[in-house]
Motif scaffolding. Structure first.
Motif, PDB file in Angstrom:
ATOM      1  N   ALA A  35       0.846  -1.194   0.000  1.00  0.00           N
ATOM      2  CA  ALA A  35       0.000   0.000   0.000  1.00  0.00           C
ATOM      3  C   ALA A  35       0.881   1.244   0.000  1.00  0.00           C
ATOM      4  O   ALA A  35       1.947   1.271   0.610  1.00  0.00           O
ATOM      5  CB  ALA A  35      -0.905   0.002   1.224  1.00  0.00           C
ATOM      6  N   HIS A  36       0.410   2.273  -0.693  1.00  0.00           N
ATOM      7  CA  HIS A  36       1.166   3.528  -0.743  1.00  0.00           C
ATOM      8  C   HIS A  36       1.167   4.180   0.640  1.00  0.00           C
ATOM      9  O   HIS A  36       0.129   4.263   1.302  1.00  0.00           O
ATOM     10  CB  HIS A  36       0.551   4.492  -1.761  1.00  0.00           C
ATOM     11  N   LEU A  37       2.324   4.643   1.044  1.00  0.00           N
ATOM     12  CA  LEU A  37       2.432   5.293   2.343  1.00  0.00           C
ATOM     13  C   LEU A  37       1.621   6.583   2.378  1.00  0.00           C
ATOM     14  O   LEU A  37       1.100   6.965   3.429  1.00  0.00           O
ATOM     15  CB  LEU A  37       3.895   5.549   2.699  1.00  0.00           C
ATOM     16  N   GLU A  38       1.478   7.238   1.229  1.00  0.00           N
ATOM     17  CA  GLU A  38       0.652   8.440   1.171  1.00  0.00           C
ATOM     18  C   GLU A  38      -0.803   8.104   1.508  1.00  0.00           C
ATOM     19  O   GLU A  38      -1.512   8.905   2.109  1.00  0.00           O
ATOM     20  CB  GLU A  38       0.748   9.098  -0.207  1.00  0.00           C
ATOM     21  N   GLU A  43      -5.294   8.423   5.323  1.00  0.00           N
ATOM     22  CA  GLU A  43      -6.190   7.692   6.233  1.00  0.00           C
ATOM     23  C   GLU A  43      -6.017   8.190   7.671  1.00  0.00           C
ATOM     24  O   GLU A  43      -6.978   8.252   8.436  1.00  0.00           O
ATOM     25  CB  GLU A  43      -5.898   6.194   6.142  1.00  0.00           C
ATOM     26  N   ALA A  44      -4.787   8.541   8.031  1.00  0.00           N
ATOM     27  CA  ALA A  44      -4.498   9.027   9.384  1.00  0.00           C
ATOM     28  C   ALA A  44      -4.868  10.496   9.565  1.00  0.00           C
ATOM     29  O   ALA A  44      -4.919  10.992  10.691  1.00  0.00           O
ATOM     30  CB  ALA A  44      -3.022   8.838   9.708  1.00  0.00           C
ATOM     31  N   GLY A  45      -5.097  11.193   8.455  1.00  0.00           N
ATOM     32  CA  GLY A  45      -5.421  12.617   8.547  1.00  0.00           C
ATOM     33  C   GLY A  45      -4.201  13.481   8.805  1.00  0.00           C
ATOM     34  O   GLY A  45      -4.299  14.541   9.422  1.00  0.00           O
ATOM     35  N   VAL A  46      -3.043  13.021   8.337  1.00  0.00           N
ATOM     36  CA  VAL A  46      -1.804  13.784   8.503  1.00  0.00           C
ATOM     37  C   VAL A  46      -1.145  13.939   7.131  1.00  0.00           C
ATOM     38  O   VAL A  46      -1.489  13.227   6.188  1.00  0.00           O
ATOM     39  CB  VAL A  46      -0.820  13.097   9.486  1.00  0.00           C
ATOM     40  N   GLY A  47      -0.198  14.814   7.057  1.00  0.00           N
ATOM     41  CA  GLY A  47       0.550  14.996   5.814  1.00  0.00           C
ATOM     42  C   GLY A  47       1.626  13.932   5.660  1.00  0.00           C
ATOM     43  O   GLY A  47       2.046  13.299   6.633  1.00  0.00           O
ATOM     44  N   ALA A  49       4.684  14.405   5.137  1.00  0.00           N
ATOM     45  CA  ALA A  49       5.882  14.802   5.882  1.00  0.00           C
ATOM     46  C   ALA A  49       5.817  14.298   7.324  1.00  0.00           C
ATOM     47  O   ALA A  49       6.824  13.864   7.885  1.00  0.00           O
ATOM     48  CB  ALA A  49       6.056  16.312   5.859  1.00  0.00           C
ATOM     49  N   THR A  50       4.623  14.342   7.912  1.00  0.00           N
ATOM     50  CA  THR A  50       4.461  13.833   9.279  1.00  0.00           C
ATOM     51  C   THR A  50       4.741  12.336   9.331  1.00  0.00           C
ATOM     52  O   THR A  50       5.430  11.856  10.230  1.00  0.00           O
ATOM     53  CB  THR A  50       3.040  14.132   9.802  1.00  0.00           C
ATOM     54  N   LEU A  51       4.199  11.602   8.341  1.00  0.00           N
ATOM     55  CA  LEU A  51       4.444  10.164   8.307  1.00  0.00           C
ATOM     56  C   LEU A  51       5.944   9.892   8.198  1.00  0.00           C
ATOM     57  O   LEU A  51       6.493   9.116   8.978  1.00  0.00           O
ATOM     58  CB  LEU A  51       3.700   9.522   7.130  1.00  0.00           C
ATOM     59  N   TYR A  52       6.616  10.532   7.230  1.00  0.00           N
ATOM     60  CA  TYR A  52       8.043  10.262   7.008  1.00  0.00           C
ATOM     61  C   TYR A  52       8.930  10.782   8.136  1.00  0.00           C
ATOM     62  O   TYR A  52      10.004  10.234   8.375  1.00  0.00           O
ATOM     63  CB  TYR A  52       8.489  10.837   5.661  1.00  0.00           C
ATOM     64  N   ARG A  53       8.495  11.812   8.851  1.00  0.00           N
ATOM     65  CA  ARG A  53       9.267  12.293  10.000  1.00  0.00           C
ATOM     66  C   ARG A  53       9.290  11.222  11.095  1.00  0.00           C
ATOM     67  O   ARG A  53      10.300  11.004  11.747  1.00  0.00           O
ATOM     68  CB  ARG A  53       8.668  13.600  10.525  1.00  0.00           C
TER      69      ARG A  53
END
Length: 190
Positions: A35-38, A43-47, A49-53
């Motif tokens: 699944a794409h990380l984006e 789905e999490a309601g975050v950008g 950049a937040t996921l990759y941080r």
């Protein structure tokens, strides 16, 4: 701050991290590990950049999801002991264990790949699970509900066996029957 020590996360950053972990479980369960990380970020309601941080690689996210699932499973044991009769607490927890295994089953290839790189995604999960089982079994034994000649290691091995043969979602009914059979075998006999 000591070298290598991480600063505690702010409350909002901690909430965002938890939202990403919860979304990752849902997305990985429905779309698989490719699944794409984006998609997970949305789905999490975050950008993104937040996921990759928080999780710079897919492997870091998979490992964090796995560790979070183990922690939630094990943290449930004392709560269940405090809120349900001991044998029902054990029964409820074994169903949570099945949920955990079903999630883990979908991530097994990724976890193996992470382990092959020298990282240990499993960490202390086996000991944590054995500790949770000890909490539950001690409460059951104190209530006279189960035999005392079976150890948490024995029950853990039985649960692992059930998981190995019935971890797929379509096998849930069989797994439930095997859990009932195992737990019935633990009960004290009058």
């Amino acid at each position: 701050m000591a070298e290598g020590a991480q600063r505690p996360l702010r409350a909002d950053a901690r909430r965002n991290r938890e939202k990403v972990l919860q979304a990752a479980v849902r997305v990985f369960a429905t779309e698989g590990l490719d699944a794409h990380l984006e998609r997970i970020a949305r789905e999490a309601g975050v950008g993104s950049a937040t996921l990759y941080r928080n999780f710079p690689t897919r492997e870091a996210l998979v490992e964090a999801v796995y560790r979070n699932e183990v922690a939630q499973l094990c943290e449930a044991a004392p709560t269940l002991v405090a809120t349900e009769p001991p044998l029902e607490a054990l029964r409820t927890w074994t169903r949570l264990f099945l949920d955990y295994v079903t999630t883990k089953y979908g991530m097994i290839d990724a976890l193996r790949a992470i382990a092959a790189t020298g990282n240990d995604p499993y960490g202390h999960s086996r000991e944590m699970i054995r500790g949770a089982l000890s909490t539950l079994m001690d409460a059951c034994a104190a209530a006279g509900a189960i035999r005392t000649d079976i150890s948490p290691t024995d029950l853990g091995a039985a649960l692992e066996g059930i998981a190995l043969t019935s971890a797929r979602p379509e096998q849930r009914q069989q797994a439930e029957r095997l859990l009932d059979l195992t737990l019935d075998g633990l009960k004290t006999r009058s």
